[in-house]
Write a protein that holds these residues in place. Structure first.
Motif, mmCIF file in Angstrom:
data_model
loop_
_atom_site.group_PDB
_atom_site.id
_atom_site.type_symbol
_atom_site.label_atom_id
_atom_site.label_comp_id
_atom_site.label_asym_id
_atom_site.label_seq_id
_atom_site.Cartn_x
_atom_site.Cartn_y
_atom_site.Cartn_z
ATOM 1 N N TRP A 98 -0.166 -10.279 16.653
ATOM 2 C CA TRP A 98 -1.476 -9.678 16.182
ATOM 3 C C TRP A 98 -2.418 -10.924 16.574
ATOM 4 N N SER A 152 -4.878 -7.606 7.344
ATOM 5 C CA SER A 152 -4.508 -6.541 7.465
ATOM 6 C C SER A 152 -3.238 -6.304 6.532
ATOM 7 N N GLY A 184 -9.436 1.003 13.606
ATOM 8 C CA GLY A 184 -8.283 -0.004 13.113
ATOM 9 C C GLY A 184 -8.547 -1.434 13.294
ATOM 10 N N ALA A 185 -7.586 -2.235 12.990
ATOM 11 C CA ALA A 185 -7.811 -3.768 12.872
ATOM 12 C C ALA A 185 -7.869 -4.380 14.402
ATOM 13 N N SER A 186 -7.405 -3.454 15.273
ATOM 14 C CA SER A 186 -7.366 -3.738 16.644
ATOM 15 C C SER A 186 -8.902 -3.652 17.074
ATOM 16 N N ASP A 242 -7.860 -11.878 9.730
ATOM 17 C CA ASP A 242 -7.270 -10.726 9.809
ATOM 18 C C ASP A 242 -6.261 -10.506 8.472
ATOM 19 N N PHE A 266 -10.567 -6.965 16.643
ATOM 20 C CA PHE A 266 -10.186 -8.264 17.272
ATOM 21 C C PHE A 266 -11.526 -8.259 18.418
ATOM 22 N N GLN A 310 -3.921 0.807 6.475
ATOM 23 C CA GLN A 310 -2.660 1.397 6.222
ATOM 24 C C GLN A 310 -1.412 0.556 5.737
ATOM 25 N N LYS A 311 -1.797 -0.749 5.531
ATOM 26 C CA LYS A 311 -0.769 -1.389 5.170
ATOM 27 C C LYS A 311 -0.697 -1.993 3.575
ATOM 28 N N THR A 370 -4.600 -15.481 11.136
ATOM 29 C CA THR A 370 -4.070 -14.072 10.627
ATOM 30 C C THR A 370 -3.343 -14.423 9.082
ATOM 31 N N THR A 427 2.825 -9.701 10.073
ATOM 32 C CA THR A 427 3.542 -8.600 9.682
ATOM 33 C C THR A 427 4.849 -8.471 10.465
#
Ligand SMILES: *Cc1c(COP(=O)(O)O)cnc(C)c1O
Length: 354
Positions: free
Chosen positions: A100, A169, A75-77, A167, A80, A190-191, A144, A148
Motif C-alpha cells: 500500500w 486503513s 477508497g483509500a487508493s 494511511d 494516495f 471496509q477494514k 502506513t 495489512t
C-alpha cells in the motif's frame, strides 16, 4: 451459527450492527422509507452524517483541535493521489512498508519529488524500518500504520515535526495513539470501520491551501470540507453502517476498551504460532500487527488437512494475500476473542493429528 470471519477486508461487522443496518434497509427511522431511497440532504440522513463525524472525533480524542472529518468515495487508493494533489508542492517523504505504501509512492511521484526515507521491500516487507531520518525540507511525511498484507504494524512512529499523513486503513480505532500527532489520516471503511464504499478522512484544516496547482473539485479537500462531505452524493449506506459501528465501539468503551481485547486476541494467536512447531510467523516479532497475523505451515503436506479442519470449524477468510501466500488471520475490532480461540483450537488439533 455465524462463521468465524477472519476476512482481511471487506471484513467482519458486529452482528447487532448488521441487524440494525438490515432493518434500516426496509424502514429507516420509522419513516416507512428505506435508508437506500431517501435524499442525502434529508434531515434524517444529515443527522447520520453529523453523528458519524462527531463519533470519529470523539473516539480519536480530536474534538476542538482543528480537525475536520470527511466521508468520501474512491477508497483509500484515491487518497494516495489526493493527498499529493492537495499537499505536495515540491518534495515529500515516504516510508515504504508494504504494497500500500508502494502504491501511494507511485501516485505521489506524479506530483513532485519523492524521498523514500526507508523501505523494507528488500526483505519482502517482513519488518518495519527503524531509526528513520526525515528531511526537514519536505511538504509532508507519509506512512502506513498497519501493513495489512504482510502483517506488520508501526509501534513507534518516527519523530517528525512537519505535516504527517498516515494511511490507517487497517488499524484505525484499534489502538490508542496520540492522533493529534497526525495532520491527515485516511482509511477505507471496509477494514475496521464499516462496509466498503466510503473512505474516512480526518484532516487538520490548517494544512490546506499551500499548493499552487489548480485542484479539480472532486479531489479538493477544501471543497469537500466546505460542503460537509455533500459536494456530491455521499455513499449513504456505507456512512450509515459506519456510524452504527462507531456507536457500537463507543458503547463498548471506545478505543481504550477495544485495544485490550485486540491485545488479547493478538497474544493468543501469536503465542500459538510460536509454540506450535507446525506453524511459523511471517513478520519480524517486534513489528507484528495486532490486526493481521500472517503465518505459514512448516510442513506444506498438511495444507489439505488444515484446510478441511478450518472449514469444519467454521473458520473463514484465513488464506494469505496472493503476494505472500500462507495464512492471514485478520482480527479487526468486531472479531470476538472466541473466534481466535476457535482457530487456535484447530491449530492444536492439527498438531495432535500430525
Ligand atoms: C485495503 C487498503 C488500502 C486500499 O483500500 P481501497 O479502499 O481498496 O482503495 C489502502 N491502504 C491500506 C493500508 C489497506 O489496508
Amino acid at each position: 451459527m455465524k462463521k468465524h470471519n477472519f476476512s482481511a477486508g471487506p471484513s467482519i461487522l458486529p452482528q447487532e450492527v448488521l441487524q440494525k443496518a438490515s432493518e434500516a434497509v426496509v424502514n429507516f427511522n420509522n419513516d416507512d422509507l428505506s435508508i437506500l431511497e431517501i435524499s442525502h440532504r434529508s434531515k434524517p440522513f444529515v443527522a447520520v452524517m453529523d453523528k458519524a463525524k462527531s463519533l470519529v472525533l470523539e473516539l480519536l480524542d480530536l474534538e476542538n483541535k482543528g480537525y475536520r472529518v470527511l466521508f468520501l468515495q474512491g477508497g483509500a487508493s484515491t487518497q494516495f493521489l489526493m493527498t499529493a494533489y492537495n499537499l505536495l508542492n515540491k518534495k515529500a517523504a515516504y516510508l515504504n512498508t508494504g504494497t500500500w505504501s508502494d502504491k501511494a509512492i507511485k501516485e505521489a511521484k506524479l506530483f513532485g519529488e519523492l524521498v523514500e526515507v526507508a523501505s523494507s521491500k528488500d526483505q519482502n516487507y517482513t519488518y518495519i524500518p527503524k531509526g528513520i531520518e526525515i528531511p526537514t525540507d519536505v511538504d509532508y511525511f507519509h506512512c502506513t500504520s498497519n501493513n495489512t498484507i504482510f502483517g506488520t504494524q508501526i509501534k513507534e512512529f518516527p519523530k517528525f515535526d512537519g505535516v504527517t499523513v498516515c494511511d490507517m486503513s487497517s488499524d484505525i480505532f484499534s489502538r490508542q495513539l496520540d492522533f493529534s500527532k497526525f495532520d491527515l489520516m485516511y482509511a477505507g471503511a471496509q477494514k475496521n470501520m464499516g462496509p466498503a464504499g466510503t473512505t474516512l478522512i480526518v484532516i487538520k484544516e490548517a494544512i490546506l491551501g499551500k499548493v499552487e496547482r489548480a485542484i479539480p473539485s472532486m479531489l479538493n479537500y477544501k471543497i469537500h470540507i466546505d460542503k460537509d462531505s455533500m459536494f456530491n452524493t455521499p455513499s449513504v449506506f456505507s456512512v450509515y453502517v459506519s456510524m452504527l459501528n462507531l456507536e457500537w465501539l463507543k458503547d463498548l468503551g471506545g478505543i481504550p476498551f477495544i485495544e485490550k481485547v485486540n491485545n488479547k486476541k493478538a497474544a493468543l494467536i501469536y503465542n500459538e504460532i510460536d509454540r506450535n512447531p507446525l506453524f511459523k510467523g511471517f513478520a519480524a516479532k517486534e513489528d507484528r500487527s495486532n490486526m493481521n497475523a500472517t503465518f505459514t505451515l512448516t510442513d506444506e503436506s498438511l495444507k489439505e488437512t488444515f484446510y478441511t479442519m478450518c472449514k469444519e470449524a467454521g473458520i473463514s477468510g484465513i488464506n494469505g494475500h496472493r503476494s505472500v501466500g500462507g495464512y492471514r488471520a485478520s482480527m479487526y475490532n468486531a472479531l470476538p476473542l472466541y473466534s481466535v480461540q476457535a482457530l487456535v483450537d484447530v491449530m492444536q488439533e492439527l498438531e495432535r493429528k500430525a
